[in-house]
Design a protein around this motif. Structure first.
Motif, PDB file in Angstrom:
ATOM      1  N   UNK B 257       0.848  -1.201   0.000  1.00 49.98           N
ATOM      2  CA  UNK B 257       0.000   0.000   0.000  1.00 49.98           C
ATOM      3  C   UNK B 257       0.876   1.241   0.000  1.00 49.98           C
ATOM      4  N   UNK B 262      -3.208   0.790  -3.117  1.00 44.47           N
ATOM      5  CA  UNK B 262      -4.208   0.945  -2.070  1.00 44.47           C
ATOM      6  C   UNK B 262      -5.492   0.178  -2.352  1.00 44.47           C
ATOM      7  N   UNK B 263      -5.650  -0.338  -3.558  1.00 43.22           N
ATOM      8  CA  UNK B 263      -6.884  -1.055  -3.905  1.00 43.22           C
ATOM      9  C   UNK B 263      -6.650  -1.894  -5.146  1.00 43.22           C
ATOM     10  N   UNK B 264      -7.673  -2.655  -5.532  1.00 43.61           N
ATOM     11  CA  UNK B 264      -7.581  -3.441  -6.763  1.00 43.61           C
ATOM     12  C   UNK B 264      -7.433  -2.528  -7.983  1.00 43.61           C
ATOM     13  N   UNK B 265      -7.973  -1.326  -7.898  1.00 42.33           N
ATOM     14  CA  UNK B 265      -7.854  -0.383  -9.030  1.00 42.33           C
ATOM     15  C   UNK B 265      -6.392  -0.043  -9.302  1.00 42.33           C
ATOM     16  N   UNK B 287      -1.237  -8.298  -0.394  1.00 43.67           N
ATOM     17  CA  UNK B 287      -0.829  -7.014   0.199  1.00 43.67           C
ATOM     18  C   UNK B 287       0.167  -7.278   1.336  1.00 43.67           C
ATOM     19  N   UNK B 289       1.470  -5.372   3.631  1.00 45.43           N
ATOM     20  CA  UNK B 289       1.119  -4.843   4.951  1.00 45.43           C
ATOM     21  C   UNK B 289       0.063  -5.687   5.658  1.00 45.43           C
ATOM     22  N   UNK B 290      -0.725  -6.428   4.901  1.00 47.65           N
ATOM     23  CA  UNK B 290      -1.802  -7.217   5.512  1.00 47.65           C
ATOM     24  C   UNK B 290      -1.289  -8.496   6.155  1.00 47.65           C
ATOM     25  N   UNK B 292       0.201 -10.716   8.642  1.00 50.10           N
ATOM     26  CA  UNK B 292       0.399 -10.519  10.075  1.00 50.10           C
ATOM     27  C   UNK B 292       0.192 -11.857  10.782  1.00 50.10           C
ATOM     28  N   UNK B 301      -4.404 -10.461   3.203  1.00 48.67           N
ATOM     29  CA  UNK B 301      -5.385 -10.116   2.175  1.00 48.67           C
ATOM     30  C   UNK B 301      -4.727 -10.270   0.808  1.00 48.67           C
TER      31      UNK B 301
END
Lengths: 343, 343
Positions: B257, B262-265, B287, B289-290, B292, B301
């Motif tokens: 991110x 920040x998104x799928x876009x 992602x 950062x996801x 954990x 994610x």
């Protein structure tokens, strides 16, 4: 004598709480505030609310005069009359208002879920923390997602919650929001796991500390949030028992796909057909077919109407903070009846 | 000699597999089929593919003639030449084709994820079941979501998967689909929990039986699916070890991110900027950062490009079924190199 309530910030939450307060027998709205003379401000006066300028500033007051929207003065002209203020200001402004206006003027205040738990005395959900907030001065009604989670976890609490895992699929923007996205993307928000929603539930229900893990994404829809819950409990539990507990819990209704509730769009259509003002649906909706168990784990899906779920909570919070009713279930019943909620 | 591949159904998957087969050194497309003379059909001929009518029926053939799109005949005129057919027909039609065309004509065939596991000999994911599908005749390449789950669970398998809980947020429609919704709703699909995705993973990875629980909703977006995984493993695991495993696993890339994903876009914009045909991104995106851990549980994610993730899997499946390469990692490498995948 009715409790005198001032609504500071007649926006998305403020305008709904104003209507909800007006519908109760034991409280009244003595005024609402706006920072600027927009159509919300005009509508407030047309609906009969006394309008005040939220910011005690000459230029601001002049703007209302110039726009031809009559105001009664600024917030400082009315705050002494108020028994309590419901703050409906945008995120972070509530905290500013608390420090700069409510505390110096020694008036009780309810902040909304956009503020932080640490900035208030306690955090409110009618089912979980009514007694704890009784008589307190500065309380936060938790956010829409947290309120939805608190309600369902209350319904499940007797099964002994060991670990609740929740994935939140959040609406991207409210219906009146014409600047926020995404319009074609799925956005982890936050991208880190777990999200802040778990700790926010814990601010209301301390016994769930380390027992709830949440994560969230944002998607392109305006109608409702959706949650998927996976809750490990102490022992094996039957589906019928869960449905019974949900049925016993106020402000949670079961919706069935087989009756046409195939999505959040269908649920909102139901609220429209009920004739609900602004299609508000403060009741948490659980899809009956989604309720399932595998051994010691409960699964279910629910939908949260982000704009209205906290409205009845604000009403009960007023009663608790002003010590108007010491039985939470009686307050909930009064609120629900006045608002014509299903249960 | 190159393996001769017939693509039956030049649609969303078929056209991509045709291009991917053409990019390999050891296989070639001997023809593609369409049921009707639409712009896809026209484009296929312009790209140099030999076009056949998918249904051996005079009226159908005539329709192509009338539309001025030259065809070489019907599927029955080419099927004997084929070493293998990749079926790209719509859901359920693949099974019909298997029974009515492929089996009677004794040609090996790959079905897609819309078909059922029980209708084929085995279920394919390059990492998990390449060896098992080696030399087999009728194999299904599992769906986009299942492929994404298989890849990430392969990366996590050495930690000892005890229980994987997954919530899938699915794209409502593909970009070229102008009839499917929702455009403003979140739709549980299925409304029952768990969903079929768990059993579908088990069709590839039998050792995960009773260890994976999935649920799914559909949302208004066309770009990618998104998955949130919560995976309990045998013992405590470090975040760095997970990231290392992900980095070691082919066809999974980490996106950050903080670098703008920040998104799928944003992920799809990356594929567009790479110059990828049709903005395809067969690599699973996790992602960073996801990722954990909390004790023995892993959280992450990921995003799945629904139109292309199975394309390289189809290529490897061809090599396995035709016994062209007995080392799965070598096949994966060949495929990736030819398709210019990141890894």
């Amino acid at each position: 004598m009715k409790a005198k309530v001032l609504i500071n910030g007649y926006g998305s939450i403020g305008k709904r709480v104003a209507d909800a307060v007006s519908a109760q027998k034991d409280m009244e709205v003595i005024g609402v505030t706006k920072t600027k003379p927009d159509f919300d401000a005009k509508l407030a006066t047309e609906l009969g609310y006394k309008l005040y300028c939220a910011i005690p500033d000459k230029e601001r007051v002049k703007a209302f005069e110039e726009a031809g929207i009559p105001i009664e003065g600024t917030i400082l002209d009315v705050i002494e009359e108020a028994d309590i203020v419901v703050d409906g200001a945008p995120k972070k402004v509530g905290k500013e208002n608390l420090e700069k206006i409510y505390k110096p003027n020694k008036v009780k205040a309810i902040l909304q879920g956009g503020e932080k738990a640490k900035d208030v005395e306690d955090n409110f959900n009618a089912l979980w923390s009514y007694e704890r907030c009784y008589g307190k001065s500065y309380v936060r009604v938790v956010s829409c997602n947290t309120t939805g989670l608190c309600r369902i976890l209350y319904a499940l609490k007797d099964f002994g919650i060991k670990k609740a895992r929740v994935v939140l699929v959040r609406r991207g923007a409210d219906p009146n929001d014409d600047k926020t996205g995404p319009i074609n993307a799925i956005k982890p928000n936050p991208v880190t796991v777990p999200s802040h929603h778990g700790p926010d539930v814990v601010s209301v229900v301390p016994e769930l500390k380390d027992k709830i893990i949440t994560s969230a994404v944002i998607v392109p829809t305006t109608l409702m949030h959706q949650h998927t819950l996976m809750v490990e409990v102490e022992s094996e539990v039957k589906r019928e028992d869960i449905l019974e507990k949900i049925n016993e819990t106020p402000r949670i209704i079961l919706v069935r796909e087989k009756e046409g509730f195939s999505s959040t769009a269908k649920i909102i259509e139901f609220a429209r057909d009920l004739g609900r003002k602004r299609y508000d649906l403060p009741e948490l909706c659980v899809w009956e077919e989604s309720v399932n168990t595998l051994g010691n784990e409960i699964f279910l899906m629910q939908a949260v109407h982000q704009e209205s779920i906290v409205v009845p909570e604000n009403i009960d919070c007023i009663r608790a903070m002003l010590e108007m009713e010491d039985d939470k279930f009686k307050s909930i019943e009064k609120t629900n009846k006045a608002l014509n909620l299903i249960k």
